[in-house]
Design a protein around this motif. Sequence first.
Motif, PDB file in Angstrom:
ATOM      1  N   TYR A 130      41.251 -25.583 -29.379  1.00 53.20           N
ATOM      2  CA  TYR A 130      39.687 -25.747 -29.238  1.00 53.20           C
ATOM      3  C   TYR A 130      39.392 -24.842 -30.365  1.00 53.20           C
ATOM      4  O   TYR A 130      39.849 -23.676 -30.675  1.00 53.20           O
ATOM      5  CB  TYR A 130      39.248 -25.495 -28.021  1.00 53.20           C
ATOM      6  CG  TYR A 130      37.650 -25.622 -28.121  1.00 53.20           C
ATOM      7  CD1 TYR A 130      36.895 -26.670 -28.088  1.00 53.20           C
ATOM      8  CD2 TYR A 130      36.808 -24.293 -27.955  1.00 53.20           C
ATOM      9  CE1 TYR A 130      35.696 -26.848 -28.208  1.00 53.20           C
ATOM     10  CE2 TYR A 130      35.183 -24.438 -28.324  1.00 53.20           C
ATOM     11  CZ  TYR A 130      34.769 -25.777 -28.265  1.00 53.20           C
ATOM     12  OH  TYR A 130      33.313 -25.658 -28.335  1.00 53.20           O
ATOM     13  N   GLY A 131      38.318 -25.321 -31.293  1.00 52.79           N
ATOM     14  CA  GLY A 131      37.605 -24.611 -32.130  1.00 52.79           C
ATOM     15  C   GLY A 131      36.303 -24.797 -32.112  1.00 52.79           C
ATOM     16  O   GLY A 131      35.952 -26.046 -32.019  1.00 52.79           O
ATOM     17  N   ALA A 132      35.492 -23.892 -32.897  1.00 53.73           N
ATOM     18  CA  ALA A 132      34.035 -23.760 -32.737  1.00 53.73           C
ATOM     19  C   ALA A 132      33.265 -22.908 -33.821  1.00 53.73           C
ATOM     20  O   ALA A 132      34.221 -21.866 -34.109  1.00 53.73           O
ATOM     21  CB  ALA A 132      33.182 -23.819 -31.432  1.00 53.73           C
ATOM     22  N   ALA A 133      32.398 -23.383 -34.158  1.00 55.19           N
ATOM     23  CA  ALA A 133      31.358 -22.295 -35.211  1.00 55.19           C
ATOM     24  C   ALA A 133      30.056 -22.170 -34.672  1.00 55.19           C
ATOM     25  O   ALA A 133      29.596 -22.901 -33.967  1.00 55.19           O
ATOM     26  CB  ALA A 133      31.311 -22.838 -36.615  1.00 55.19           C
ATOM     27  N   LYS A 134      29.692 -20.936 -34.999  1.00 54.73           N
ATOM     28  CA  LYS A 134      28.251 -20.654 -34.530  1.00 54.73           C
ATOM     29  C   LYS A 134      27.804 -19.758 -35.723  1.00 54.73           C
ATOM     30  O   LYS A 134      28.467 -18.380 -36.128  1.00 54.73           O
ATOM     31  CB  LYS A 134      28.087 -19.903 -33.235  1.00 54.73           C
ATOM     32  CG  LYS A 134      26.630 -19.414 -32.901  1.00 54.73           C
ATOM     33  CD  LYS A 134      26.840 -18.993 -31.479  1.00 54.73           C
ATOM     34  CE  LYS A 134      25.396 -18.656 -30.734  1.00 54.73           C
ATOM     35  NZ  LYS A 134      25.555 -18.162 -29.333  1.00 54.73           N
ATOM     36  N   ASP A 135      26.894 -19.926 -36.469  1.00 49.44           N
ATOM     37  CA  ASP A 135      26.510 -19.233 -37.588  1.00 49.44           C
ATOM     38  C   ASP A 135      27.735 -19.130 -38.529  1.00 49.44           C
ATOM     39  O   ASP A 135      28.488 -19.771 -38.890  1.00 49.44           O
ATOM     40  CB  ASP A 135      25.624 -17.974 -37.287  1.00 49.44           C
ATOM     41  CG  ASP A 135      24.212 -18.200 -36.553  1.00 49.44           C
ATOM     42  OD1 ASP A 135      23.645 -19.409 -36.695  1.00 49.44           O
ATOM     43  OD2 ASP A 135      23.980 -17.597 -35.540  1.00 49.44           O
ATOM     44  N   GLU A 136      27.909 -17.735 -38.796  1.00 47.19           N
ATOM     45  CA  GLU A 136      29.076 -17.533 -39.851  1.00 47.19           C
ATOM     46  C   GLU A 136      30.468 -17.061 -38.707  1.00 47.19           C
ATOM     47  O   GLU A 136      31.539 -16.673 -39.487  1.00 47.19           O
ATOM     48  CB  GLU A 136      28.856 -16.175 -40.578  1.00 47.19           C
ATOM     49  CG  GLU A 136      27.805 -16.616 -41.391  1.00 47.19           C
ATOM     50  CD  GLU A 136      27.566 -15.203 -42.630  1.00 47.19           C
ATOM     51  OE1 GLU A 136      28.144 -15.245 -43.620  1.00 47.19           O
ATOM     52  OE2 GLU A 136      26.823 -14.387 -41.943  1.00 47.19           O
ATOM     53  N   LEU A 137      30.352 -17.172 -37.569  1.00 43.27           N
ATOM     54  CA  LEU A 137      31.458 -16.870 -36.548  1.00 43.27           C
ATOM     55  C   LEU A 137      32.424 -18.065 -36.288  1.00 43.27           C
ATOM     56  O   LEU A 137      31.754 -19.370 -36.143  1.00 43.27           O
ATOM     57  CB  LEU A 137      30.542 -16.324 -35.233  1.00 43.27           C
ATOM     58  CG  LEU A 137      29.887 -15.272 -35.196  1.00 43.27           C
ATOM     59  CD1 LEU A 137      29.210 -14.543 -33.889  1.00 43.27           C
ATOM     60  CD2 LEU A 137      30.548 -14.025 -35.848  1.00 43.27           C
ATOM     61  N   THR A 138      33.607 -17.820 -36.090  1.00 43.64           N
ATOM     62  CA  THR A 138      34.474 -18.864 -35.901  1.00 43.64           C
ATOM     63  C   THR A 138      35.218 -18.452 -34.418  1.00 43.64           C
ATOM     64  O   THR A 138      35.335 -17.292 -34.124  1.00 43.64           O
ATOM     65  CB  THR A 138      35.536 -18.838 -36.737  1.00 43.64           C
ATOM     66  OG1 THR A 138      35.018 -19.222 -38.041  1.00 43.64           O
ATOM     67  CG2 THR A 138      36.770 -19.906 -36.417  1.00 43.64           C
ATOM     68  N   LEU A 139      35.149 -19.409 -33.609  1.00 44.29           N
ATOM     69  CA  LEU A 139      35.938 -19.493 -32.502  1.00 44.29           C
ATOM     70  C   LEU A 139      37.131 -20.306 -32.295  1.00 44.29           C
ATOM     71  O   LEU A 139      37.104 -21.281 -32.543  1.00 44.29           O
ATOM     72  CB  LEU A 139      35.026 -19.699 -31.190  1.00 44.29           C
ATOM     73  CG  LEU A 139      35.443 -20.090 -29.715  1.00 44.29           C
ATOM     74  CD1 LEU A 139      35.997 -18.816 -29.281  1.00 44.29           C
ATOM     75  CD2 LEU A 139      34.706 -20.728 -28.823  1.00 44.29           C
ATOM     76  N   VAL A 140      38.143 -19.689 -31.929  1.00 44.77           N
ATOM     77  CA  VAL A 140      39.559 -20.288 -31.731  1.00 44.77           C
ATOM     78  C   VAL A 140      40.201 -20.082 -30.563  1.00 44.77           C
ATOM     79  O   VAL A 140      40.149 -18.966 -29.941  1.00 44.77           O
ATOM     80  CB  VAL A 140      40.556 -19.992 -32.868  1.00 44.77           C
ATOM     81  CG1 VAL A 140      41.760 -20.452 -32.569  1.00 44.77           C
ATOM     82  CG2 VAL A 140      39.863 -19.848 -34.275  1.00 44.77           C
ATOM     83  N   VAL A 141      40.669 -20.958 -29.893  1.00 38.03           N
ATOM     84  CA  VAL A 141      41.468 -21.103 -28.547  1.00 38.03           C
ATOM     85  C   VAL A 141      42.689 -21.473 -29.103  1.00 38.03           C
ATOM     86  O   VAL A 141      42.917 -22.572 -29.241  1.00 38.03           O
ATOM     87  CB  VAL A 141      40.843 -21.835 -27.559  1.00 38.03           C
ATOM     88  CG1 VAL A 141      41.632 -21.640 -26.250  1.00 38.03           C
ATOM     89  CG2 VAL A 141      39.395 -21.154 -27.176  1.00 38.03           C
ATOM     90  N   ASN A 142      44.145 -20.926 -28.698  1.00 40.77           N
ATOM     91  CA  ASN A 142      45.283 -21.133 -28.834  1.00 40.77           C
ATOM     92  C   ASN A 142      46.069 -21.317 -27.695  1.00 40.77           C
ATOM     93  O   ASN A 142      45.725 -20.448 -26.946  1.00 40.77           O
ATOM     94  CB  ASN A 142      45.987 -20.229 -30.077  1.00 40.77           C
ATOM     95  CG  ASN A 142      45.405 -20.407 -31.462  1.00 40.77           C
ATOM     96  OD1 ASN A 142      44.883 -21.365 -31.828  1.00 40.77           O
ATOM     97  ND2 ASN A 142      45.312 -19.160 -32.095  1.00 40.77           N
ATOM     98  N   HIS A 143      46.914 -22.108 -27.706  1.00 35.42           N
ATOM     99  CA  HIS A 143      48.010 -22.221 -26.567  1.00 35.42           C
ATOM    100  C   HIS A 143      49.534 -22.046 -27.495  1.00 35.42           C
ATOM    101  O   HIS A 143      49.601 -22.714 -28.103  1.00 35.42           O
ATOM    102  CB  HIS A 143      48.004 -23.514 -26.063  1.00 35.42           C
ATOM    103  CG  HIS A 143      48.975 -23.671 -24.837  1.00 35.42           C
ATOM    104  ND1 HIS A 143      49.655 -25.004 -24.783  1.00 35.42           N
ATOM    105  CD2 HIS A 143      49.648 -22.919 -24.211  1.00 35.42           C
ATOM    106  CE1 HIS A 143      50.808 -25.020 -23.742  1.00 35.42           C
ATOM    107  NE2 HIS A 143      50.536 -23.815 -23.439  1.00 35.42           N
ATOM    108  N   THR A 144      49.679 -20.948 -26.834  1.00 34.10           N
ATOM    109  CA  THR A 144      51.131 -20.077 -27.503  1.00 34.10           C
ATOM    110  C   THR A 144      52.267 -20.414 -26.610  1.00 34.10           C
ATOM    111  O   THR A 144      52.186 -20.073 -25.378  1.00 34.10           O
ATOM    112  CB  THR A 144      50.881 -18.497 -27.868  1.00 34.10           C
ATOM    113  OG1 THR A 144      49.793 -18.430 -28.454  1.00 34.10           O
ATOM    114  CG2 THR A 144      52.156 -18.231 -28.518  1.00 34.10           C
TER     115      THR A 144
END
Length: 197
Positions: A130-144
Amino acid sequence: MPRRHLLNRTAISITALTVALTLGGCMNPGSDGTPDAEERSAAQGRQIEEDLPLLVEAAGWQGIGALAEKSCLGDPDPAAASRETKWIGSASRDLDGADPSELAASIAQQAEDLGWTPQEGKGPHGDRIYGAAKDELTLVVNHTTSGGADAVALSIHSPCLEMPEGHTMTRSELDPMYGSSDPMYPNDDRSTSTTGN
């Protein structure tokens, strides 16, 4: 309307537009080592402080792993390291048999309720769920799954910004390491440093 008045109104409109654009440009926060960059960074840190705990809660996790301003330069000297920084907030957990797609869906629902916009892509290692953006921020969810691991990690980060001379990095009070002795964060424990204890 006489041609002269029309030309005067046009000239006034062009002048007003030029002034507005010039002032607007001056008001845009910078990333060139100006105090605006510090204000911009502080606002990004506050946004991560607001959203990260809610995302961690949505994932069913117990706590935040890290939430601090970090150097983009990798310099061991605190003054030099603080000249270009970004904010990073993170949390992770072993899956222990949980479904990573269900976990990602819970995080996604909370993120989108908070105003994050989903971003397509699998990331450079193909492990982004999953990935998302808000203003200048980046959110990442990784499955390792490499090295025998089976874990999900989420992180929020801001872009690197050039800071003015004398800037010091900040660690959020939500960070588990807040208040620890670390030369990179000289103002970490404000309550102790301001009382002289």
